[in-house]
Design an enzyme around this catalytic site. Structure first.
Site, PDB file in Angstrom:
ATOM      1  N   HIS A 271       5.597  -1.863  -7.980  1.00 18.64           N
ATOM      2  CA  HIS A 271       5.851  -0.791  -7.431  1.00 18.64           C
ATOM      3  C   HIS A 271       7.092   0.016  -7.768  1.00 18.64           C
ATOM      4  CE1 HIS A 271       5.927   2.991  -4.405  1.00 18.64           C
ATOM      5  NE2 HIS A 271       4.508   2.653  -4.515  1.00 18.64           N
ATOM      6  N   ASP A 328      -3.273  -0.549  -4.282  1.00 25.40           N
ATOM      7  CA  ASP A 328      -4.437  -0.747  -5.073  1.00 25.40           C
ATOM      8  C   ASP A 328      -5.088  -2.310  -5.157  1.00 25.40           C
ATOM      9  OD1 ASP A 328      -2.725   1.851  -6.574  1.00 25.40           O
ATOM     10  OD2 ASP A 328      -4.575   2.198  -5.510  1.00 25.40           O
TER      11      ASP A 328
END
Ligand code: SDX
Length: 392
Positions: A271, A328
């Site tokens: 991320h 996700d």
């Protein structure tokens, strides 16, 4: 430099705006919408309330929430001619392509939604997209499944109505499964906003030219589609399925992810902001186990996901780059358990992110932000004279 700027590809070190909507702390794994932690909101609130909170800044009173829901419902019908555009798509069309097209098409049927001069104009345009977008998401799914399109039932709650539009069958009485309702409501809350991510920045950039709200949202849908962004939830399940087909050998995929000559990335990992853990992934991981348990589903892909995460989290390559499961990584496992097909996973992300896109677009317009127009570092040819084609 070009005299006024320094190079910052991907805006890794750039703050594009001031915002009061969402707070992220990447080091501590903190995510708050208007000051409320997502842990509390996921546990105690519901998606409609979170939509109101993100867009208007405070949790609604019961009366405000009821009025807001009513104002959305009365604007939730989609012009029948939009179905003709949907008919033009092949069944195999990816729902995200269908949704960006139909969302942009809404402008043609609601031309007054472009010029939002007053707060009332803005409120009407916002209620229209909040009412119509769930219909479009359900229609994209029904098109893919060859099922008749429905408008749902305004006597139901916001998320309940969406689930009914998605799953009701013309020849069966629809019964809402409370486990499905709770899981989808929670997932939508957890996806609702995330400060200046790729798709939200896109919505702000497009909206900064004063293109209409629907056109700005349509551009956000396109940005979210990419596998490096919202499309990762689809790519994760496809990767886990590949590993399962490969006999569950996730160590091979870890090696591929670490191999600089191999473009393969461990989807659902890493991320830009979170450098210890993604708080949403932690909540969704627990919810995935609960949902599969409640629905009595034993999905071997969840075991592969757990094993993959465990090995990656103890591997120097991932640890040294602060790569952890993101939002996700586990969400697709829940979507699949709820009977949502893989190509619809990113459409579910878009439905969740819609209020965040709206809230950030509204803030950008009310703050009268300038049109987005960054500079560049020119590295092309120096001046040269034109040469006729016969002399080239
Ligand atoms: C979302 O921004 C947001 O907030 C997004 C989001 C939201 O709510 O809006 O949180 C939603 O998009 C989550 C991310 C979903 N994407 C994926 O899961 C795709 C896989 N992840 C990566 O592509 C990547 O981690 C990103 C895109 C998420 C972040 O990319 P960055 O910040 O540009 O990091 P990078 O590509 O520069 O990687 C840094 C290093 C590199 O190695 P080195 O060059 O230093 O040797 O880490 C490596 C990368 O090769 N790396 C990975 C990896 N992610 C980064 N290596 C293997 N597998 C990965 N997944």
């Amino acid at each position: 430099t070009s005299g006024i700027t320094t190079l910052d590809p991907g805006f890794k070190n750039t703050s594009s705006c001031k915002s009061a909507v969402t707070f992220l702390d990447g080091e501590k794994g903190i995510l708050r919408y208007r000051g409320y932690s997502i842990e509390e909101l996921a546990d105690k609130s519901d998606f409609l309330e979170v939509i109101y909170l993100l867009i208007f800044g405070d949790l609604p009173t019961k009366k405000e929430k009821q009025q807001f829901h009513r104002d959305i419902q009365t604007k939730s019908l989609v012009d029948e001619d939009v179905k003709k555009i949907l008919d033009g798509f092949p069944k195999s069309a990816h729902p995200m392509g269908v949704l960006s097209a139909l969302t942009s098409a809404l402008t043609a049927f609601n031309p007054k939604s472009v010029d939002v001069r007053s707060e009332k104009d803005m409120y009407n345009a916002i209620c229209k997209i909040l009412g119509k977008f769930p219909v479009l998401v359900a229609w994209a799914y029904r098109k893919e499944e060859g099922l008749p399109l429905a408008y749902g039932d305004n006597s139901l709650g916001y998320v309940e109505n969406f689930i009914k539009m998605m799953f009701e069958l013309p020849n069966e009485k629809f019964v809402m499964n409370p486990v499905v309702l709770d899981a989808i409501d929670k997932l939508l809350i957890l996806h609702a906003d995330h400060e200046q991510n790729c798709s939200t920045s896109t919505v702000r950039v497009v909206g900064s030219s004063h293109a209409g709200l629907f056109a700005s949202i349509s551009s956000g849908i396109s940005a979210l589609w990419g596998p490096l962004h919202g499309g990762a939830n689809q790519a994760v399940i496809e990767m886990l399925e590949d590993i399962k087909a490969d006999g569950g050998d996730y160590k091979k995929y870890i090696a591929k992810a670490k191999d600089k000559n191999d473009p393969f990335r461990l989807m659902g990992f890493g991320h830009r902001v979170y450098k210890n853990f993604d708080p949403r992934a932690n909540i969704i991981k627990v919810a995935a186990e609960e949902v599969l348990n409640d629905l009595g589903i034993d999905d071997p892909v969840l075991d592969i996901a757990r094993g993959l995460a465990q090995v990656a989290l103890s591997d120097e390559y991932f640890k040294s780059r602060n790569l952890y499961p993101n939002v996700d990584f586990y969400s697709g496992i829940i979507y699949r358990a709820l009977g949502i097909p893989v190509p619809m996973f990113t459409a579910m992300f878009a439905l969740g992110r819609l209020p965040g896109w709206i809230a950030q677009w509204k803030e950008m317009r009310l703050n009268k932000e300038p049109i987005s127009r960054p500079r560049q570092l020119y590295i092309g040819a120096t001046e040269r004279a034109y040469v006729g084609i016969d002399k080239r």
